[in-house]
Every structure is written in C-alpha cells, then in structure tokens.
Write an enzyme that holds these catalytic residues in place. Structure first.
Site, PDB file in Angstrom:
ATOM      1  N   GLY A 107      -2.734  -7.009   5.086  1.00  0.00           N
ATOM      2  CA  GLY A 107      -3.928  -6.386   5.635  1.00  0.00           C
ATOM      3  C   GLY A 107      -4.707  -7.258   6.582  1.00  0.00           C
ATOM      4  O   GLY A 107      -5.265  -6.778   7.578  1.00  0.00           O
ATOM      5  N   THR A 165       0.839  -1.204   0.000  1.00  0.00           N
ATOM      6  CA  THR A 165       0.000   0.000   0.000  1.00  0.00           C
ATOM      7  C   THR A 165       0.868   1.246   0.000  1.00  0.00           C
ATOM      8  O   THR A 165       1.860   1.317   0.722  1.00  0.00           O
ATOM      9  CB  THR A 165      -0.876   0.017   1.262  1.00  0.00           C
ATOM     10  OG1 THR A 165      -1.715  -1.133   1.251  1.00  0.00           O
ATOM     11  CG2 THR A 165      -1.711   1.288   1.342  1.00  0.00           C
ATOM     12  N   VAL A 200     -11.076  -6.997   0.861  1.00  0.00           N
ATOM     13  CA  VAL A 200     -10.633  -5.672   1.280  1.00  0.00           C
ATOM     14  C   VAL A 200      -9.644  -5.834   2.421  1.00  0.00           C
ATOM     15  O   VAL A 200      -9.879  -6.620   3.341  1.00  0.00           O
ATOM     16  CB  VAL A 200     -11.819  -4.797   1.741  1.00  0.00           C
ATOM     17  CG1 VAL A 200     -11.319  -3.424   2.208  1.00  0.00           C
ATOM     18  CG2 VAL A 200     -12.836  -4.640   0.621  1.00  0.00           C
TER      19      VAL A 200
END
Length: 315
Positions: free
Chosen positions: A205, A151, A180
C-alpha cells in the site's frame, strides 16, 4: 445483457462463485459484491482480511474497507476499525450518506455501533499464534516484521450495467498501530464508473498510494483502451517510475473490468485472481510479469491443492 465480476487473489473464489449465481439471476452488483467480500472476511484461514486477519505490532486486528457505487460515484470507507464484523458492509452503509463518508478508528466504531453492525473479536487463536511466532523470529533472526498484505478487492457488473467496487484488508502484518494502506483510498486502491469500468489494487500500500493507479486505469479505459492494455500500461509505467525515483518498486497488482464485461490484469509480481462472466464460470488464474506485458493462465489443480493445504496448515 451480460454481467461479470473479478477479484484479487485465490481467496476471492468462493465469493465470486456466489456472486456469479446472484448476478446470473438478475441480482444487483451492490448486493453481489458485498456478499462476495463478506464471504472472504468471514473465512478464518484468510490471514489478510477480516476474521483471522493478522494483527498489528501490539496484536490488535485493525481493518480497512471501502465500497463505491459506479452509478452515483458514492464512496464509503473505514480504516483502523476494531472489533466489528464485515467492515465492507459498514463502508457500504457510509456510502449512502452525504457527508462523513470516510471514518477511522473510534469514529468508525461508534458509527458501526450506532447503526447496529455486529461486534466481534476479530483476533483468532490462530492469528495470535502467528503473531507470537513472528515476534520470536524478529528477535532471533532479525527478520523484517512486515508480511501478509493481500487485499481482497473486486469489481462487479450486473445485467443493468450497474458497476460497483469494494475492498477489504487487515493490512500489513505487524504494522504500526493506526497504519492505513491504499485499500480504502479512492482512486488509489479502487475506483469505478458505470459509464466506463472499474479497477482495484493489491500489494504494498505504501507504494501503491504514491500514484492514483485505479483512477488512471479507469481513465484509460474511458479513452478506449482494452482493460488488459490499460492495466499493463499503468502498472508498468508506475513500477518504472518508482524504480527510477526510489531504487525499487514494491508489489503492485491490479484487476479491472469495463462496462461490457471485458477484464484485464496488470502486475509486477506473481499473483492470483478470480474472474467470472456470463460466458465463463469462475476460475482462478495465476498472473506474472513478462517484460511490458502481464501473462496469466488458469491455475492448475496441483497449485490449488497446495494453496488449500498451506492456508489450513496447523500453526
């Protein structure tokens, strides 16, 4: 009054340099950080963000992004959005609304269309070739499909002590449709408060979202911890917790800055980041864990040259 900006990974360099010029001339942190993130999103050789981002399991590019204003605590975020350029700008526009500030999938796309954001096929030929190659490798070598979850996240401080945070990513390579990560999740992937400071995270994540690391680091800075201490303390403690509870901890890295431009970094893996302030030009640094500390040093020219050749290598 001083200014500063810090961002995850080498890919943030050009954006941070451009934002630095804006900030040095009195530019607003919101404009500077949006421009910096957009530059990363637009560069086709950055395979984990925006145009050229690596696709999901069915070869679709699904993008996540978020924006936060440290003065008002307003947040905007999108997740799983397809075929729209610069999701960070869509997230910033959402942050101006009172309700419905986190939109996903079709809803995010309808909002973007309604507000005139540019449509674009975000799947490049290069990314498609990499997807096809990985499909073949999975079949032939039984490899884990997941890779490329870097990211871009930034924290920005302007001369008026107005702070902002923003993130953008295409997520895990070969991820399940609709997956997500932490990047658009407030308190986990990012958080900023102009009266204290801000943090953003990068890494796996699924593990980062098991804690509220970005909020915790801001909280510690609010208690008087230097950004470096707050980042190290939080990442180390959470990595240990994950290892104790689950047997291992995925990659976790954070960058942070307080509201006087002091910055810090914490990580349990080697990773790169970029920082600039009114007293120091934008530089790329390499950080790595060292016991309970995080050590970092400026990236050597040889490292930077190898990086450039690697990302532009013919597929």
């Amino acid at each position: 009054m001083g200014w500063g900006i810090i961002g995850t990974w080498r890919m943030a360099l050009e954006g941070v340099q451009h934002a630095s010029d804006m900030l040095s001339k009195g530019g607003a942190s919101g404009d500077a950080i949006e421009k910096a993130i957009r530059m990363v999103e637009d560069y086709p050789f950055y395979k984990s963000v925006g145009y050229g981002g690596l696709p999901n399991e069915v070869c679709e590019v699904e993008l996540d992004a978020a924006y936060m204003d440290g003065h008002t605590l307003s947040i905007g975020a999108v997740a799983g959005i397809k075929d729209f350029k610069n999701p960070v700008s869509i997230a910033r526009r959402l942050s101006k609304d009172r309700f419905n500030v986190f939109l996903v999938g079709t809803g995010a796309e309808e909002y973007a269309c309604k507000h005139g954001f540019e449509k674009q096929n975000m799947l490049t030929d290069r990314a498609k070739k990499m997807w096809e190659s990985r499909i073949q490798e999975i079949k032939e070598k039984n490899l884990n499909p997941y890779d490329g979850h870097d990211t871009v996240g930034m924290i920005c401080l302007d001369k008026d002590r107005h702070m902002t945070a923003a993130t953008s990513t295409s997520g895990l390579f070969m991820k399940k449709r609709g997956r997500v990560g932490d990047s658009p999740l407030s308190g986990s992937g990012f958080y900023v408060d102009s009266k204290i400071g801000g943090t953003c995270a990068t890494g796996l994540g699924e593990d980062i979202m098991k804690g509220c690391l970005s909020y915790e680091i801001v909280r510690l800075m609010g208690e008087g911890f230097h950004p470096q201490e707050a980042a190290e303390k939080t990442v180390n403690a959470f990595s240990r917790k994950l290892s104790e509870r689950r047997g291992k901890a995925g990659a976790i890295s954070v960058v942070c800055m307080n509201n006087i431009g002091e910055w810090g970094v914490g990580t349990n893996v080697e990773f790169s980041f970029v920082a600039a302030t009114n007293t120091a030009a934008a530089k790329v640094y390499i950080a790595k864990p060292a016991g309970n500390k995080t050590e970092y040093e400026e990236a050597a020219k040889e490292w930077l040259d190898v990086y450039q050749r690697r990302i532009e290598k013919t597929v």
